[in-house]
Write a protein that holds these residues in place. Sequence first.
Motif, PDB file in Angstrom:
ATOM      1  N   UNK A   1      -9.616  -1.900   4.034  1.00 41.90           N
ATOM      2  CA  UNK A   1     -10.445  -1.920   5.236  1.00 41.90           C
ATOM      3  C   UNK A   1      -9.549  -2.110   6.451  1.00 41.90           C
ATOM      4  N   UNK A   2     -10.159  -2.026   7.619  1.00 42.82           N
ATOM      5  CA  UNK A   2      -9.411  -2.087   8.872  1.00 42.82           C
ATOM      6  C   UNK A   2      -8.679  -3.424   9.012  1.00 42.82           C
ATOM      7  N   UNK A   3      -9.365  -4.474   8.592  1.00 43.11           N
ATOM      8  CA  UNK A   3      -8.773  -5.804   8.691  1.00 43.11           C
ATOM      9  C   UNK A   3      -7.464  -5.885   7.897  1.00 43.11           C
ATOM     10  N   UNK A   4      -7.476  -5.344   6.692  1.00 46.61           N
ATOM     11  CA  UNK A   4      -6.273  -5.366   5.850  1.00 46.61           C
ATOM     12  C   UNK A   4      -5.137  -4.578   6.510  1.00 46.61           C
ATOM     13  N   UNK A   5      -5.495  -3.468   7.139  1.00 40.31           N
ATOM     14  CA  UNK A   5      -4.474  -2.635   7.802  1.00 40.31           C
ATOM     15  C   UNK A   5      -3.886  -3.375   8.998  1.00 40.31           C
TER      16      UNK A   5
ATOM     17  N   UNK B   1       0.819  -1.219   0.000  1.00 42.48           N
ATOM     18  CA  UNK B   1       0.000   0.000   0.000  1.00 42.48           C
ATOM     19  C   UNK B   1       0.855   1.272   0.000  1.00 42.48           C
ATOM     20  N   UNK B   2       2.131   1.126   0.273  1.00 40.71           N
ATOM     21  CA  UNK B   2       3.019   2.287   0.361  1.00 40.71           C
ATOM     22  C   UNK B   2       3.030   3.112  -0.916  1.00 40.71           C
ATOM     23  N   UNK B   3       2.796   2.461  -2.044  1.00 42.15           N
ATOM     24  CA  UNK B   3       2.894   3.184  -3.315  1.00 42.15           C
ATOM     25  C   UNK B   3       1.555   3.763  -3.768  1.00 42.15           C
TER      26      UNK B   3
ATOM     27  N   UNK C   1      -4.053   6.893  12.294  1.00 41.51           N
ATOM     28  CA  UNK C   1      -5.280   6.588  11.553  1.00 41.51           C
ATOM     29  C   UNK C   1      -5.011   6.479  10.060  1.00 41.51           C
ATOM     30  N   UNK C   2      -4.035   7.237   9.575  1.00 40.22           N
ATOM     31  CA  UNK C   2      -3.725   7.212   8.148  1.00 40.22           C
ATOM     32  C   UNK C   2      -3.402   5.793   7.681  1.00 40.22           C
ATOM     33  N   UNK C   3      -2.746   5.034   8.543  1.00 41.16           N
ATOM     34  CA  UNK C   3      -2.366   3.675   8.153  1.00 41.16           C
ATOM     35  C   UNK C   3      -3.609   2.809   7.931  1.00 41.16           C
ATOM     36  N   UNK C   4      -4.593   2.966   8.799  1.00 41.28           N
ATOM     37  CA  UNK C   4      -5.841   2.216   8.637  1.00 41.28           C
ATOM     38  C   UNK C   4      -6.594   2.698   7.399  1.00 41.28           C
TER      39      UNK C   4
ATOM     40  N   UNK D   1     -15.040   1.086  17.649  1.00 43.59           N
ATOM     41  CA  UNK D   1     -14.094   0.484  18.584  1.00 43.59           C
ATOM     42  C   UNK D   1     -14.366  -1.008  18.848  1.00 43.59           C
ATOM     43  N   UNK D   2     -15.586  -1.405  19.249  1.00 51.36           N
ATOM     44  CA  UNK D   2     -15.789  -2.836  19.540  1.00 51.36           C
ATOM     45  C   UNK D   2     -15.488  -3.727  18.338  1.00 51.36           C
ATOM     46  N   UNK D   3     -15.844  -3.256  17.160  1.00 61.02           N
ATOM     47  CA  UNK D   3     -15.576  -4.060  15.968  1.00 61.02           C
ATOM     48  C   UNK D   3     -14.069  -4.176  15.739  1.00 61.02           C
ATOM     49  N   UNK D   4     -13.360  -3.084  15.941  1.00 59.37           N
ATOM     50  CA  UNK D   4     -11.911  -3.094  15.733  1.00 59.37           C
ATOM     51  C   UNK D   4     -11.227  -4.016  16.727  1.00 59.37           C
ATOM     52  N   UNK D   5     -11.692  -3.991  17.977  1.00 57.61           N
ATOM     53  CA  UNK D   5     -11.084  -4.843  19.000  1.00 57.61           C
ATOM     54  C   UNK D   5     -11.317  -6.312  18.634  1.00 57.61           C
ATOM     55  N   UNK D   6     -12.516  -6.596  18.174  1.00 56.28           N
ATOM     56  CA  UNK D   6     -12.837  -7.962  17.770  1.00 56.28           C
ATOM     57  C   UNK D   6     -11.898  -8.434  16.650  1.00 56.28           C
ATOM     58  N   UNK D   7     -11.777  -7.582  15.627  1.00 60.23           N
ATOM     59  CA  UNK D   7     -10.893  -7.908  14.500  1.00 60.23           C
ATOM     60  C   UNK D   7      -9.452  -8.081  14.977  1.00 60.23           C
ATOM     61  N   UNK D   8      -9.019  -7.187  15.847  1.00 54.88           N
ATOM     62  CA  UNK D   8      -7.633  -7.213  16.335  1.00 54.88           C
ATOM     63  C   UNK D   8      -7.320  -8.540  17.020  1.00 54.88           C
ATOM     64  N   UNK D   9      -8.220  -8.957  17.920  1.00 55.13           N
ATOM     65  CA  UNK D   9      -7.962 -10.203  18.653  1.00 55.13           C
ATOM     66  C   UNK D   9      -8.111 -11.413  17.729  1.00 55.13           C
ATOM     67  N   UNK D  10      -9.044 -11.308  16.808  1.00 55.87           N
ATOM     68  CA  UNK D  10      -9.219 -12.398  15.855  1.00 55.87           C
ATOM     69  C   UNK D  10      -7.921 -12.626  15.073  1.00 55.87           C
TER      70      UNK D  10
END
Lengths: 418, 418
Positions: free
Chosen positions: B190-194, A10-12, B182-185, B215-224
């Motif tokens: 989508x958040x999962x890809x980030x 994604x960097x590019x 946030x820019x990275x996400x 937030x709750x969705x992100x935490x779920x994805x993060x732990x998953x």
Amino acid sequence: MVEAALRSGAASRRCVFEVFARRLPEGRRYGVVAGTGRLLEAIEAFRFGEAELEALRGVVDEATLSFLAGYRFEGDIWGYAEGEAFFPGSPVLVVESDFAHGVVLETLVLSILNHDSAIASAASRMTSAAGDRPCIEMGSRRTHEEAAVAAARAAYIAGFGTTSNLEAGRRWDVPTAGTAAHAFTLLHDDERAAFKAQIETLGKGTTLLVDTYDVPKAVETAVELAGPELGAVRIDSGDLLVQAREVREQLDRLGATKTKIVVTSDLDEYAIAALAAAPVDIYGVGTSLVTGSGAPTAGMVYKLVAREDASGSLVGVEKKSKDKQSVGGRKYALRRRNARGVGEAEVIGIGEPPVDDGDDRSLLVPLMRAGEVVDREALSLEKARTRHTESRAELPAAARRLQRGEPAIPTIYDAGSR
Amino acid sequence: MVEAALRSGAASRRCVFEVFARRLPEGRRYGVVAGTGRLLEAIEAFRFGEAELEALRGVVDEATLSFLAGYRFEGDIWGYAEGEAFFPGSPVLVVESDFAHGVVLETLVLSILNHDSAIASAASRMTSAAGDRPCIEMGSRRTHEEAAVAAARAAYIAGFGTTSNLEAGRRWDVPTAGTAAHAFTLLHDDERAAFKAQIETLGKGTTLLVDTYDVPKAVETAVELAGPELGAVRIDSGDLLVQAREVREQLDRLGATKTKIVVTSDLDEYAIAALAAAPVDIYGVGTSLVTGSGAPTAGMVYKLVAREDASGSLVGVEKKSKDKQSVGGRKYALRRRNARGVGEAEVIGIGEPPVDDGDDRSLLVPLMRAGEVVDREALSLEKARTRHTESRAELPAAARRLQRGEPAIPTIYDAGSR
């Protein structure tokens, strides 16, 4: 972030980063963009040298080190010209490049713009309150040694006449001025000896500091030694309103009717305004200028607002964080003005420029194209200073009120024809 | 001043300059001396090069140019060791040299000490409020680009564990840490890809930013994605107290009981204290740290307090300016402590050291002798950090209260046997 984005590919992706302030500091009517000239020079020079790369070895992987070793910004930058007023949401800088090259600049961009704009925003209120009376910047001792040099530059843009920071004079031709300190008087056997030494060296046009011991006595000695050609006296303590009147009367009585009065001593825009009716000729401002008079940072942020998607099209992106939502999309801006040329609104176009009503003024100018400064001459300090005077004059009268209030003009988002 | 003093002959008089703060910022209980190490290096390196001399040609005369061309500080300096607490009137630095060599250092000395001490003073209140929880310095974007590096150093002295400023890591070995923005996400589809990209590059021990969308969705994805080894999640918006509790519950429910919670978002010492009962593991502090949390400068001044008279003896000098009187004479200082080692007063001796009651601690240490640093090892950042912990611990409990109040111990002037 760069390492992970290089690895994910994604960097590019083409990106648009935007600098804006969510709000002005509490009660302020407008902000002033400053630092642009310094920033463009810093971006042109931004490289990772051997020492930096060595320090990053182990922190990031080899691919990232190699990316950083070859780093050179080759994107495009638009922005508000230096000296321009700004409001909440104004897209003061728009950076277009791939993600990795743009994200690396965040700290540099924000450090310079947040610092210099905070100083210029405070300085503009001070010079506005001072009216025709000149202001001297003398706050170097109250801020970081390099911030001091930048502060002198920002203050000059916002109307200060001179600075006591000689390095700002050397580096950017900011006019310099200075007066003697109490140490000079205390060094000599008595005040008379000190004044005499100063006049012998600097001439009768010098500014003598008269509050080391007893003000009336010092003024008497000063005029006795320099005569009516004495340039100025400086008062640095006590009730400046009362003392300025007393000293003016005394100077006039002694025939030194042209000798000026310089006041210093923790002045800010409110103290300057309170002295408007006093016979003061010059204000010297230190601490409260270099600390932004209660708002030491401009609160600008650097946000990703658009990026290429998998199909190669640029799409707006925005975060949904509570109280910190951003507005996605590439922005354009103009200052809506009425037929008399008075500013009425900050109109921000999303994705396309807002339509000019006929009397409006477009705000985003090209600053850098493919990594090259577009118009080096437009970056001159004198131009920024003139631009600031014009930009401030164009705002409605409420902008120049010192009382806390709402921004002088509202910010309107215009989604255009989309 | 230098030119006039060179001409009057007073430039060569032996002088004592003193750095002190008349008062602490409104309501503060103590200040923290920082910048000493940076300052001594800067003084050793302080020279006027060709470019500087050229810029001063015409501003000062040839004799002064020649003095500046040969400038090298060869005097003596005493001071409070870096990290030490200070109070109103504490002689935090004492400079002994002739007038011309000493007066030239004023701006350099004050810029460094005022800036770094302001940051360290604010930082100390934050780390005190944070207790055993680590604090990350992440304010670089909100202050001048060079001030940012110095701020990271000052914060470390006052107990911050790490900084996001990599240059401070390179220059002074301050431990570094950082999280994604946030820019990275937003950059990824989508958040999962980030999150996936970040975990793949930085491992499961990384810190994922979970408030870009929900937030709750992100935490779920993060732990998953990372499982129970997920290092930490960062919350940067909304009601941190409520969210920290909700996120902790969710993490525990998902089995990520060891995953830490990092909170950021305009934290200051009060917000940190308010989160004491919340399940927060790490505080990230930016803006309010680098702007001194309401007190962006330490208010220190550099005053001539003694100088040689015509007969060659050193005499105390003091100005009588209204509200700004100074106390003449060379100062010494000790921290009076009771038998349990608790600080009771800042005792300042005028002209001679105050008498140690038996449990007291002398505060002025030799820093420079004839222009040479006395003990380079004592200047290490780690020593300053340890020294600060000890100095703060020694103060009465009231010092660590955040509420506005008087200085934690009174300042007592002791004129000794004179």
